[in-house]
Design a protein around this motif. Structure first.
Motif, mmCIF file in Angstrom:
data_model
loop_
_atom_site.group_PDB
_atom_site.id
_atom_site.type_symbol
_atom_site.label_atom_id
_atom_site.label_comp_id
_atom_site.label_asym_id
_atom_site.label_seq_id
_atom_site.Cartn_x
_atom_site.Cartn_y
_atom_site.Cartn_z
ATOM 1 N N ILE A 107 0.828 -1.196 0.000
ATOM 2 C CA ILE A 107 0.000 0.000 0.000
ATOM 3 C C ILE A 107 0.869 1.254 0.000
ATOM 4 N N ILE A 108 0.274 2.373 -0.396
ATOM 5 C CA ILE A 108 0.887 3.677 -0.203
ATOM 6 C C ILE A 108 0.548 4.125 1.213
ATOM 7 N N TYR A 109 1.556 4.460 2.008
ATOM 8 C CA TYR A 109 1.335 4.776 3.420
ATOM 9 C C TYR A 109 0.665 6.137 3.598
ATOM 10 N N PRO A 110 0.007 6.345 4.733
ATOM 11 C CA PRO A 110 -0.722 7.604 4.946
ATOM 12 C C PRO A 110 0.120 8.856 4.729
ATOM 13 N N LYS A 111 1.396 8.827 5.129
ATOM 14 C CA LYS A 111 2.220 10.023 4.966
ATOM 15 C C LYS A 111 2.379 10.388 3.489
ATOM 16 N N ASP A 112 2.434 9.393 2.612
ATOM 17 C CA ASP A 112 2.559 9.665 1.181
ATOM 18 C C ASP A 112 1.202 9.978 0.560
ATOM 19 N N ALA A 113 0.148 9.296 1.031
ATOM 20 C CA ALA A 113 -1.193 9.596 0.524
ATOM 21 C C ALA A 113 -1.566 11.045 0.813
ATOM 22 N N ALA A 114 -1.200 11.526 2.003
ATOM 23 C CA ALA A 114 -1.496 12.916 2.357
ATOM 24 C C ALA A 114 -0.753 13.877 1.450
ATOM 25 N N ILE A 116 0.219 13.264 -1.602
ATOM 26 C CA ILE A 116 -0.380 13.161 -2.939
ATOM 27 C C ILE A 116 -1.633 14.029 -3.038
ATOM 28 N N LEU A 117 -2.470 13.996 -2.001
ATOM 29 C CA LEU A 117 -3.693 14.803 -2.027
ATOM 30 C C LEU A 117 -3.368 16.292 -2.048
ATOM 31 N N MET A 118 -2.327 16.700 -1.317
ATOM 32 C CA MET A 118 -1.979 18.117 -1.252
ATOM 33 C C MET A 118 -1.289 18.586 -2.522
ATOM 34 N N TRP A 119 -0.169 17.945 -2.880
ATOM 35 C CA TRP A 119 0.624 18.427 -4.001
ATOM 36 C C TRP A 119 0.066 17.989 -5.352
ATOM 37 N N GLY A 120 -0.794 16.976 -5.338
ATOM 38 C CA GLY A 120 -1.533 16.652 -6.550
ATOM 39 C C GLY A 120 -2.751 17.544 -6.719
ATOM 40 N N ASP A 121 -3.048 18.340 -5.672
ATOM 41 C CA ASP A 121 -4.157 19.296 -5.687
ATOM 42 C C ASP A 121 -5.467 18.592 -6.039
ATOM 43 N N ILE A 122 -5.764 17.518 -5.299
ATOM 44 C CA ILE A 122 -6.996 16.769 -5.533
ATOM 45 C C ILE A 122 -8.135 17.503 -4.828
ATOM 46 N N PHE A 123 -9.034 18.099 -5.578
ATOM 47 C CA PHE A 123 -10.067 18.962 -5.021
ATOM 48 C C PHE A 123 -11.458 18.357 -5.198
ATOM 49 N N GLY A 137 -5.726 1.397 -1.088
ATOM 50 C CA GLY A 137 -5.534 2.399 -0.037
ATOM 51 C C GLY A 137 -5.587 3.819 -0.563
ATOM 52 N N LEU A 138 -4.792 4.122 -1.598
ATOM 53 C CA LEU A 138 -4.798 5.467 -2.176
ATOM 54 C C LEU A 138 -6.126 5.745 -2.871
ATOM 55 N N THR A 139 -6.708 4.730 -3.486
ATOM 56 C CA THR A 139 -8.004 4.900 -4.156
ATOM 57 C C THR A 139 -9.047 5.446 -3.187
ATOM 58 N N THR A 140 -9.069 4.909 -1.984
ATOM 59 C CA THR A 140 -10.018 5.371 -0.971
ATOM 60 C C THR A 140 -9.784 6.841 -0.650
ATOM 61 N N ALA A 141 -8.518 7.232 -0.490
ATOM 62 C CA ALA A 141 -8.196 8.630 -0.190
ATOM 63 C C ALA A 141 -8.619 9.548 -1.328
ATOM 64 N N LEU A 142 -8.398 9.132 -2.568
ATOM 65 C CA LEU A 142 -8.768 9.950 -3.715
ATOM 66 C C LEU A 142 -10.284 10.119 -3.811
ATOM 67 N N LEU A 143 -11.024 9.046 -3.536
ATOM 68 C CA LEU A 143 -12.484 9.130 -3.590
ATOM 69 C C LEU A 143 -13.027 10.082 -2.532
ATOM 70 N N THR A 286 5.994 15.459 -9.380
ATOM 71 C CA THR A 286 4.866 16.169 -9.995
ATOM 72 C C THR A 286 5.345 17.026 -11.146
ATOM 73 N N SER A 287 4.420 17.270 -12.076
ATOM 74 C CA SER A 287 4.665 18.180 -13.196
ATOM 75 C C SER A 287 3.303 18.677 -13.677
ATOM 76 N N ARG A 288 3.290 19.822 -14.357
ATOM 77 C CA ARG A 288 2.050 20.393 -14.884
ATOM 78 C C ARG A 288 2.003 20.251 -16.402
#
Length: 356
Positions: A107-114, A116-123, A137-143, A286-288
């Motif tokens: 799994i992706i651990y919580p510290k990395d999932a957090a 990803i949500l911030m710097w991936g700008d998942i809104f 694990g990450l799928t749940t966070a993204l949803l 990350t990249s834009r």
């Protein structure tokens, strides 16, 4: 959510086993109800997770705690078993669930999932394309981040991994999530079919062996200004992905980092770092996406001596770095295959855990 606590079903005599508890999602608040998972912590912070059932009981060598003591009680209550052992009862948090979920793939651990949500700008409302579902694990966070107005389309190459991820996600949400689609296949083949009329996703999140192979397809489906994010385990993967983004020409200069988490021991005057910490788990990059058809500005740098020497970059000893184009397999990263019995055990544990 506004659902009200239901009353325990009446039981008359010994007419067979208690009815199965209704499936409930973990992503909720309020008093405990039938079907809820509850995390019990004793005075030594030993944790036990149970699923509340009509007439259910939690047994340890210290005593018995009846589920009826928790049904209808407030989240955070302290309860005692029949021998006076006290437990703090709390609904598990997402991080608790992620770390304890039965898994096939890592799994992706919580510290990395957090991160990803911030710097991936998942809104809320974002349209996200994910590849490499693993155990979900990450799928749940993204949803949770995109919410009911957003969408997440996940792509997984292995059917057995996809099945474990689907079970874990549905256990967390209490059933299928209407914002989620899961497809088994290769990212390069599936992604273009999701955007037949042009770019259709705001974010691309990749957790896979060779994300550099997916950059062309990601660029095709990402909207202008969209975020590309990759999670990789090794420096060779990081280097190849960064160079592939530069070579594409329509991605901004990649940014990469890793995060360490060091917990602290807090007891009176004994305030110090813990002896163990969550160190390297993976790299994030990350990249834009630039405007379609627009080349990214080239960053002006003073390159390190030898970093761009063609002879060095093509040397077999440096395979995997820079502009390498060799194909990789899991064995190149020292990854061990996941045994089929491990996946079967994970599915069994998920399904049984819903009623424990």
């Amino acid at each position: 959510m506004t659902d009200q606590p239901s009353q325990p079903a009446a039981r008359t005599g010994a007419q067979g086993p208690a009815p199965r508890a209704p499936r409930r999602g973990l992503d909720r608040t309020g008093p405990f109800d039938l079907g809820d998972k509850v995390q019990l912590a004793d005075s030594k912070n030993r944790l036990h997770t149970i699923t509340l059932k009509p007439g259910g009981e939690f047994h340890t060598h210290r005593g018995v705690l009846r589920h009826d003591q928790l049904i209808g009680a407030e989240d955070g209550v302290v309860v005692e078993d029949n021998r006076g052992t006290r437990y703090q009862a709390l609904r598990p948090l997402y991080a608790d669930y992620m770390l304890s979920m039965p898994r096939g793939a890592a799994i992706i651990y919580p510290k990395d999932a957090a991160q990803i949500l911030m710097w991936g700008d998942i809104f809320p409302g974002a349209r996200v394309l994910e590849a490499g579902v693993g155990s979900g694990g990450l799928t749940t966070a993204l949803l949770r981040a995109v919410g009911p107005d957003g969408s997440l389309h996940s792509i997984e190459r292995r059917e057995d991994f996809a099945e474990v991820a689907r079970e874990n996600v549905e256990t967390f949400f209490g059933g299928p999530n209407p914002s989620w689609d899961l497809t088994v296949g290769d990212f390069q083949d599936v992604a273009p079919t999701l955007a037949p009329d042009g770019p259709a996703v705001d974010r691309v999140v990749l957790d896979m062996l060779a994300p550099w192979e997916c950059i062309e397809a990601a660029a095709e489906v990402l909207v202008s200004g969209g975020v590309f994010l990759a999670y990789v385990a090794t420096v060779t993967q990081l280097s190849r992905t960064a160079e592939a983004l530069r070579d594409h020409g329509e991605f901004t200069e990649p940014f990469a980092w890793e995060s360490f988490v060091r917990p602290w021991h807090l007891e009176g005057l004994a305030v110090r770092p813990e002896h163990r910490m969550n160190a390297h788990t993976g790299f994030l990059l990350t990249s834009r996406r630039t405007a379609h058809g627009t080349s990214a500005l080239t960053r002006v740098t003073r390159p390190a001596p030898g970093s761009r020497v063609e002879e060095e970059m093509n040397d077999p000893a440096n395979d995997g770095f820079g502009g390498s184009d060799s194909e990789w397999g899991p064995q190149d990263l020292g990854e061990r295959g996941v045994a089929p019995r491990k996946l079967k055990r994970a599915l069994r544990d998920i399904r049984q855990g819903r009623d424990r």
